[in-house]
Design an enzyme around this catalytic site. Structure first.
Site, PDB file in Angstrom:
ATOM      1  CE  LYS A 143       3.111  11.491 -21.528  1.00 47.53           C
ATOM      2  NZ  LYS A 143       3.246   9.338 -21.894  1.00 47.53           N
ATOM      3  CG  HIS A 181       9.743   3.132 -24.682  1.00 45.82           C
ATOM      4  ND1 HIS A 181       8.768   2.688 -23.838  1.00 45.82           N
ATOM      5  CD2 HIS A 181      10.908   3.991 -24.726  1.00 45.82           C
ATOM      6  CE1 HIS A 181       9.282   3.508 -22.941  1.00 45.82           C
ATOM      7  NE2 HIS A 181       9.984   4.368 -23.036  1.00 45.82           N
ATOM      8  CG  ASP A 234       4.299   7.941 -24.935  1.00 53.08           C
ATOM      9  OD1 ASP A 234       4.497   8.800 -24.074  1.00 53.08           O
ATOM     10  OD2 ASP A 234       3.329   7.541 -25.303  1.00 53.08           O
ATOM     11  CB  CYS A 248      -0.759   9.440 -20.308  1.00 52.66           C
ATOM     12  SG  CYS A 248       0.828   8.329 -20.680  1.00 52.66           S
ATOM     13  CG  HIS A 281       3.304   3.263 -28.268  1.00 50.11           C
ATOM     14  ND1 HIS A 281       3.541   2.506 -27.351  1.00 50.11           N
ATOM     15  CD2 HIS A 281       2.715   5.099 -27.498  1.00 50.11           C
ATOM     16  CE1 HIS A 281       3.582   2.143 -26.111  1.00 50.11           C
ATOM     17  NE2 HIS A 281       3.316   3.942 -26.552  1.00 50.11           N
ATOM     18  CG  HIS A 327       8.096   5.704 -26.488  1.00 49.83           C
ATOM     19  ND1 HIS A 327       7.609   6.222 -25.527  1.00 49.83           N
ATOM     20  CD2 HIS A 327       6.574   5.509 -26.522  1.00 49.83           C
ATOM     21  CE1 HIS A 327       7.299   6.332 -24.557  1.00 49.83           C
ATOM     22  NE2 HIS A 327       5.804   5.388 -24.830  1.00 49.83           N
ATOM     23  CG  ASP A 368       0.739  11.411 -24.414  1.00 50.64           C
ATOM     24  OD1 ASP A 368       1.217  12.741 -24.173  1.00 50.64           O
ATOM     25  OD2 ASP A 368       1.201  10.495 -23.228  1.00 50.64           O
TER      26      ASP A 368
HETATM   27  C1  VGL Z   1      -0.091   6.243 -23.410  1.00 52.86           C
HETATM   28  C2  VGL Z   1       0.210   3.745 -23.016  1.00 52.86           C
HETATM   29  C3  VGL Z   1       1.700   4.188 -23.709  1.00 52.86           C
HETATM   30  C4  VGL Z   1      -0.589   7.287 -22.449  1.00 52.86           C
HETATM   31  C5  VGL Z   1       1.287   6.070 -23.588  1.00 52.86           C
HETATM   32  O1  VGL Z   1      -0.501   8.404 -22.982  1.00 52.86           O
HETATM   33  O2  VGL Z   1      -1.831   7.190 -21.867  1.00 52.86           O
HETATM   34  N1  VGL Z   1      -0.627   5.153 -22.842  1.00 52.86           N
HETATM   35  N2  VGL Z   1       1.599   5.117 -23.871  1.00 52.86           N
HETATM   36 ZN    ZN Z   2       4.028   5.247 -24.114  1.00 47.08          ZN
END
Ligand code: VGL
Ligand code: ZN
Length: 286
Positions: free
Chosen positions: A156, A86, A80, A201, A131, A82, A38
């Site tokens: 994901k 979401h 990530d 993550c 996000h 979404h 990510d």
């Molecule tokens: C993540 C919070 C929400 C991450 C992703 O990549 O760590 N954290 N979505």
């Molecule tokens: Zn996320």
């Protein structure tokens, strides 16, 4: 006559030697993957879910690639990705603030219980600012992170009703991404994990990788956490589970360890009679 047999014998011994070295090298280059979790605009200091100093992981990750790219059989970037509404977004929960939590309920098929439903799972969900909404600039990979067109991208978090921290499974363990299959296809045994965020993550990806049987290394200075408390407990839990927490300055030792383990492993499954022939050859002719 004896001379000819001896010559054939000697030449074939040399071929065995070369074969041995080549197969060992294949093992070395065939087993380690770099996972970049990510590293997207959304998690940089100017993004929608800013991680403190998140941008500082980029030169560290680029440095690791520059030095060891030829020892990685696979480089994977997770993303990530979404829906705009979401379920993990605080904006979807009336009266809830970002960074607070709520309980999400799922039935035994992994469907979110939105009205009456047979609740099987209660998942604590941190509510995030909106996000990494798919197909936006915010969800793009950081421009400065080195990528190559042979890198694999694993998206994901694209199911609208469940969050997914790990790059392997969603948070309920209901569905799986293609990551494990991609790693197995390449006979990957060890994963080196970098990226954002260390307490979410990276943490959940590392734990799933360990559970799936991989040898797991998290390069701590190639990651940053969202929050101090969760970062400290994530590092402690990873260590407890046998996940190796290393610094980028230790990478040369780590890579050396992994590659010499490759040679040893290969040697132990190498046909024993080749060693016997080799030793006999040395005793007889040297
Ligand atoms: C993540 C919070 C929400 C991450 C992703 O990549 O760590 N954290 N979505
Ligand atoms: Zn996320």
């Amino acid at each position: 006559m004896f001379y000819i047999v001896q010559r054939i014998y000697e030449v074939s011994m040399r071929c065995f030697g070369v074969l041995f070295i080549i197969t060992s090298l294949q093992v070395i280059s065939g087993r380690i993957a770099l996972l970049v979790i990510d590293v997207q605009n959304c998690f940089l200091p100017t993004g929608s879910l800013p991680v403190n100093d998140g941008d500082q992981v980029i030169p560290v990750i680029n440095g690791i690639r520059q030095q060891y790219d030829n020892l990685f059989s696979l480089v994977v970037f997770s993303q990530d990705w979404h829906c705009s509404d979401h379920i993990s977004f605080a904006s979807q929960h009336d009266g809830k603030n970002s960074y607070s939590t709520t309980i999400l309920q799922y039935d035994n098929t992994g469907k979110l219980c939105e009205s009456t439903c047979d609740v099987q799972y209660n998942l604590t969900q941190v509510l995030w600012p909106d996000h990494c909404i798919k197909n936006t600039t915010d969800a793009e990979f950081a421009v400065n992170v080195t990528r190559s067109n042979t890198d694999v991208i694993v998206k994901k978090g694209y199911h609208c009703k469940i969050d997914s921290y790990s790059a392997f499974f969603d948070n309920g363990g209901f569905s799986q991404t293609e990551l494990d299959v991609k790693l197995k296809e390449k006979d990957i045994k060890s994963v080196i994990i970098t990226g954002l965020a260390l307490d979410y993550c990276v943490f959940y990806t590392a734990k799933d990788a360990k559970r799936l049987g991989y040898n797991v290394y998290v390069v701590q200075d190639a990651t940053r956490g969202v929050e101090e408390g969760t970062t400290v407990s994530a590092v402690r839990e990873m260590k407890d589970q046998g996940i190796n927490i290393v610094q980028s300055s230790e990478m040369s030792r780590v890579m050396q360890q992994l590659t010499s383990a490759g040679i040893l492993l290969r040697y132990s499954v190498y046909p024993w009679y080749i060693s016997v022939i080799g030793i006999t050859h040395i005793l007889l002719y040297h």
